[in-house]
Design a protein around this motif. Structure first.
Motif, PDB file in Angstrom:
ATOM      1  N   GLN A 165       0.691  -1.128  -0.080  1.00 11.02           N
ATOM      2  CA  GLN A 165       0.090  -0.119  -0.041  1.00 11.02           C
ATOM      3  C   GLN A 165       0.845   1.277  -0.008  1.00 11.02           C
ATOM      4  O   GLN A 165       1.981   1.270   0.311  1.00 11.02           O
ATOM      5  CB  GLN A 165      -0.823   0.010   1.019  1.00 11.02           C
ATOM      6  CG  GLN A 165      -0.206   0.122   2.548  1.00 11.02           C
ATOM      7  CD  GLN A 165      -1.312  -0.093   3.504  1.00 11.02           C
ATOM      8  OE1 GLN A 165      -2.372   0.213   3.404  1.00 11.02           O
ATOM      9  NE2 GLN A 165      -0.883  -0.702   4.810  1.00 11.02           N
ATOM     10  N   TRP A 166       0.344   2.301  -0.455  1.00 13.87           N
ATOM     11  CA  TRP A 166       0.992   3.727  -0.445  1.00 13.87           C
ATOM     12  C   TRP A 166       0.451   4.415   0.767  1.00 13.87           C
ATOM     13  O   TRP A 166      -0.760   4.717   0.917  1.00 13.87           O
ATOM     14  CB  TRP A 166       0.732   4.485  -1.759  1.00 13.87           C
ATOM     15  CG  TRP A 166       1.171   3.787  -2.774  1.00 13.87           C
ATOM     16  CD1 TRP A 166       0.833   3.093  -4.017  1.00 13.87           C
ATOM     17  CD2 TRP A 166       2.743   3.731  -3.307  1.00 13.87           C
ATOM     18  NE1 TRP A 166       1.514   2.502  -4.897  1.00 13.87           N
ATOM     19  CE2 TRP A 166       2.656   2.809  -4.405  1.00 13.87           C
ATOM     20  CE3 TRP A 166       3.804   4.139  -2.828  1.00 13.87           C
ATOM     21  CZ2 TRP A 166       4.037   2.822  -5.133  1.00 13.87           C
ATOM     22  CZ3 TRP A 166       4.946   3.848  -3.276  1.00 13.87           C
ATOM     23  CH2 TRP A 166       5.114   3.193  -4.557  1.00 13.87           C
ATOM     24  N   ILE A 167       1.395   4.777   1.684  1.00 10.39           N
ATOM     25  CA  ILE A 167       1.064   5.705   2.881  1.00 10.39           C
ATOM     26  C   ILE A 167       1.249   7.155   2.746  1.00 10.39           C
ATOM     27  O   ILE A 167       2.494   7.306   2.388  1.00 10.39           O
ATOM     28  CB  ILE A 167       1.784   4.969   4.024  1.00 10.39           C
ATOM     29  CG1 ILE A 167       1.709   3.618   4.242  1.00 10.39           C
ATOM     30  CG2 ILE A 167       1.395   5.715   5.317  1.00 10.39           C
ATOM     31  CD1 ILE A 167       0.191   3.152   4.343  1.00 10.39           C
ATOM     32  N   PRO A 168       0.690   8.040   2.584  1.00  5.62           N
ATOM     33  CA  PRO A 168       0.897   9.485   2.575  1.00  5.62           C
ATOM     34  C   PRO A 168       1.919   9.847   3.689  1.00  5.62           C
ATOM     35  O   PRO A 168       1.561   9.417   4.950  1.00  5.62           O
ATOM     36  CB  PRO A 168      -0.309  10.184   2.551  1.00  5.62           C
ATOM     37  CG  PRO A 168      -1.531   9.134   2.465  1.00  5.62           C
ATOM     38  CD  PRO A 168      -0.835   7.971   2.957  1.00  5.62           C
ATOM     39  N   LEU A 169       2.910  10.693   3.251  1.00  7.35           N
ATOM     40  CA  LEU A 169       3.706  10.977   4.039  1.00  7.35           C
ATOM     41  C   LEU A 169       3.349  12.174   5.036  1.00  7.35           C
ATOM     42  O   LEU A 169       2.730  13.065   4.384  1.00  7.35           O
ATOM     43  CB  LEU A 169       5.016  11.307   3.433  1.00  7.35           C
ATOM     44  CG  LEU A 169       5.967  10.309   2.929  1.00  7.35           C
ATOM     45  CD1 LEU A 169       7.370  11.035   2.003  1.00  7.35           C
ATOM     46  CD2 LEU A 169       6.515   9.458   3.788  1.00  7.35           C
ATOM     47  N   HIS A 170       3.538  12.147   6.208  1.00  5.02           N
ATOM     48  CA  HIS A 170       3.204  13.440   7.128  1.00  5.02           C
ATOM     49  C   HIS A 170       4.475  13.781   7.880  1.00  5.02           C
ATOM     50  O   HIS A 170       4.955  13.182   8.889  1.00  5.02           O
ATOM     51  CB  HIS A 170       2.163  12.823   8.016  1.00  5.02           C
ATOM     52  CG  HIS A 170       0.816  12.462   7.475  1.00  5.02           C
ATOM     53  ND1 HIS A 170      -0.034  13.390   6.881  1.00  5.02           N
ATOM     54  CD2 HIS A 170       0.091  11.336   7.317  1.00  5.02           C
ATOM     55  CE1 HIS A 170      -1.055  12.632   6.374  1.00  5.02           C
ATOM     56  NE2 HIS A 170      -0.774  11.229   6.498  1.00  5.02           N
ATOM     57  N   CYS A 171       5.292  14.662   6.978  1.00  3.08           N
ATOM     58  CA  CYS A 171       6.435  15.192   7.524  1.00  3.08           C
ATOM     59  C   CYS A 171       6.693  16.567   7.722  1.00  3.08           C
ATOM     60  O   CYS A 171       5.895  17.300   7.039  1.00  3.08           O
ATOM     61  CB  CYS A 171       7.579  14.559   6.498  1.00  3.08           C
ATOM     62  SG  CYS A 171       9.310  14.765   7.042  1.00  3.08           S
ATOM     63  N   SER A 172       7.398  16.886   8.718  1.00  2.00           N
ATOM     64  CA  SER A 172       7.467  18.617   9.067  1.00  2.00           C
ATOM     65  C   SER A 172       8.299  19.150   7.942  1.00  2.00           C
ATOM     66  O   SER A 172       8.506  20.205   8.008  1.00  2.00           O
ATOM     67  CB  SER A 172       7.864  18.801  10.512  1.00  2.00           C
ATOM     68  OG  SER A 172       9.232  18.235  10.531  1.00  2.00           O
ATOM     69  N   VAL A 173       9.260  18.515   7.109  1.00  2.00           N
ATOM     70  CA  VAL A 173      10.163  18.996   6.322  1.00  2.00           C
ATOM     71  C   VAL A 173       9.275  19.200   4.942  1.00  2.00           C
ATOM     72  O   VAL A 173       8.768  18.099   4.305  1.00  2.00           O
ATOM     73  CB  VAL A 173      11.396  17.731   6.021  1.00  2.00           C
ATOM     74  CG1 VAL A 173      12.325  18.282   5.150  1.00  2.00           C
ATOM     75  CG2 VAL A 173      12.067  17.626   7.532  1.00  2.00           C
ATOM     76  N   PRO A 174       9.101  20.321   4.737  1.00  2.00           N
ATOM     77  CA  PRO A 174       8.762  20.623   3.478  1.00  2.00           C
ATOM     78  C   PRO A 174       8.455  19.555   1.848  1.00  2.00           C
ATOM     79  O   PRO A 174       7.961  19.468   1.419  1.00  2.00           O
ATOM     80  CB  PRO A 174       8.590  22.210   3.031  1.00  2.00           C
ATOM     81  CG  PRO A 174       9.093  22.658   4.644  1.00  2.00           C
ATOM     82  CD  PRO A 174       9.848  21.394   5.073  1.00  2.00           C
ATOM     83  N   CYS A 175      10.058  19.713   1.819  1.00  2.00           N
ATOM     84  CA  CYS A 175      10.340  19.008   0.541  1.00  2.00           C
ATOM     85  C   CYS A 175       9.694  17.494   0.480  1.00  2.00           C
ATOM     86  O   CYS A 175       9.359  17.014  -0.809  1.00  2.00           O
ATOM     87  CB  CYS A 175      11.739  18.713   0.438  1.00  2.00           C
ATOM     88  SG  CYS A 175      12.737  17.771   1.599  1.00  2.00           S
ATOM     89  N   TRP A 176       9.320  16.827   1.282  1.00  2.00           N
ATOM     90  CA  TRP A 176       8.754  15.554   1.531  1.00  2.00           C
ATOM     91  C   TRP A 176       6.995  15.722   1.372  1.00  2.00           C
ATOM     92  O   TRP A 176       6.366  14.601   1.331  1.00  2.00           O
ATOM     93  CB  TRP A 176       9.125  14.526   2.659  1.00  2.00           C
ATOM     94  CG  TRP A 176      10.330  14.357   2.736  1.00  2.00           C
ATOM     95  CD1 TRP A 176      11.498  15.053   3.416  1.00  2.00           C
ATOM     96  CD2 TRP A 176      11.244  13.554   1.722  1.00  2.00           C
ATOM     97  NE1 TRP A 176      12.755  14.577   2.943  1.00  2.00           N
ATOM     98  CE2 TRP A 176      12.465  13.555   2.063  1.00  2.00           C
ATOM     99  CE3 TRP A 176      10.940  12.713   0.808  1.00  2.00           C
ATOM    100  CZ2 TRP A 176      13.455  12.861   1.371  1.00  2.00           C
ATOM    101  CZ3 TRP A 176      11.743  11.850   0.095  1.00  2.00           C
ATOM    102  CH2 TRP A 176      13.128  11.907   0.546  1.00  2.00           C
ATOM    103  N   GLY A 177       6.703  16.901   1.310  1.00  2.00           N
ATOM    104  CA  GLY A 177       4.961  16.898   1.305  1.00  2.00           C
ATOM    105  C   GLY A 177       4.677  16.424   0.033  1.00  2.00           C
ATOM    106  O   GLY A 177       5.293  16.709  -1.024  1.00  2.00           O
ATOM    107  N   GLY A 178       3.368  15.745   0.203  1.00  2.00           N
ATOM    108  CA  GLY A 178       2.934  15.199  -1.025  1.00  2.00           C
ATOM    109  C   GLY A 178       3.199  13.742  -1.497  1.00  2.00           C
ATOM    110  O   GLY A 178       2.926  13.236  -2.398  1.00  2.00           O
ATOM    111  N   GLY A 179       4.388  13.348  -0.750  1.00  2.00           N
ATOM    112  CA  GLY A 179       4.910  11.822  -1.097  1.00  2.00           C
ATOM    113  C   GLY A 179       4.082  10.835  -0.675  1.00  2.00           C
ATOM    114  O   GLY A 179       3.318  11.235   0.474  1.00  2.00           O
TER     115      GLY A 179
END
Length: 184
Positions: A165-179
């Motif tokens: 499965q694909w898990i949406p990233l929830h990261c405080s680092v902006p470059c990983w947003g939407g991954g």
């Protein structure tokens, strides 16, 4: 010392508006002592080369080439590869000659993608449009149990169907947003 490498791949048609995000991801990974692997194609690969040059991190990169020489790379990418090579950047050269038939070039590119996945502990992929080669690379990385993060960047691109499965990233680092992170 073992070098941990992350392959960054993506669609040749990836719009220039994603160049900054690719550069930020390169910076993020370099700051965490990763090496960066790329195939040297147009789009995401070219943005990776530009980032390695701009961030003065050529010594932390590796181009896995399908081509036997710089002249085989797309014309728009050649100047970056020339600069990279002239500044002692590492290249794992392929065997495809500059003016190879389409069939030989495609076979060389597929073999290059497999080498890139095998030499990397993880893959970051940017999908845009059809992205057939990138999707094939993602599936190979999953098959070899590499970490995979995918960005869906438009042009009708969708996450590939996979066994996990694909898990949406929830990261405080902006470059990983939407991954999306692949999880088996």
């Amino acid at each position: 010392m073992v070098q941990r490498g992350i392959g960054i791949v993506g669609a040749r048609a990836l719009p220039d508006s994603f160049r900054g995000q690719v550069s930020d991801i390169v910076r993020y990974l370099l700051e965490r002592d990763y090496h960066i692997h790329t195939g040297g194609a147009l789009g995401a690969d070219m943005y990776v080369l530009q980032a390695l040059i701009e961030q003065r991190a050529i010594d932390r990169g590796l181009i896995l080439s399908a081509w036997a020489s710089v002249e085989g790379f797309p014309r728009e990418v050649q100047r970056y590869v020339d600069y990279y090579v002239s500044h002692r950047g590492r290249v794992s050269w392929g065997i495809v000659p500059q003016r190879a038939s389409r069939g030989l070039a495609v076979a060389g590119l597929l073999a290059r993608n497999q080498r890139l996945v095998r030499s990397s502990v993880g893959i970051v992929a940017f999908l845009y449009g059809d992205s057939t080669g990138t999707i094939r690379t993602i599936r190979e990385a999953i098959r070899l149990e590499r970490r995979v993060v995918v960005f869906v960047c438009g042009g009708g691109a969708v996450l590939p169907e996979v066994s996990g499965q694909w898990i949406p990233l929830h990261c405080s680092v902006p470059c990983w947003g939407g991954g999306y992170l692949y999880r088996a």
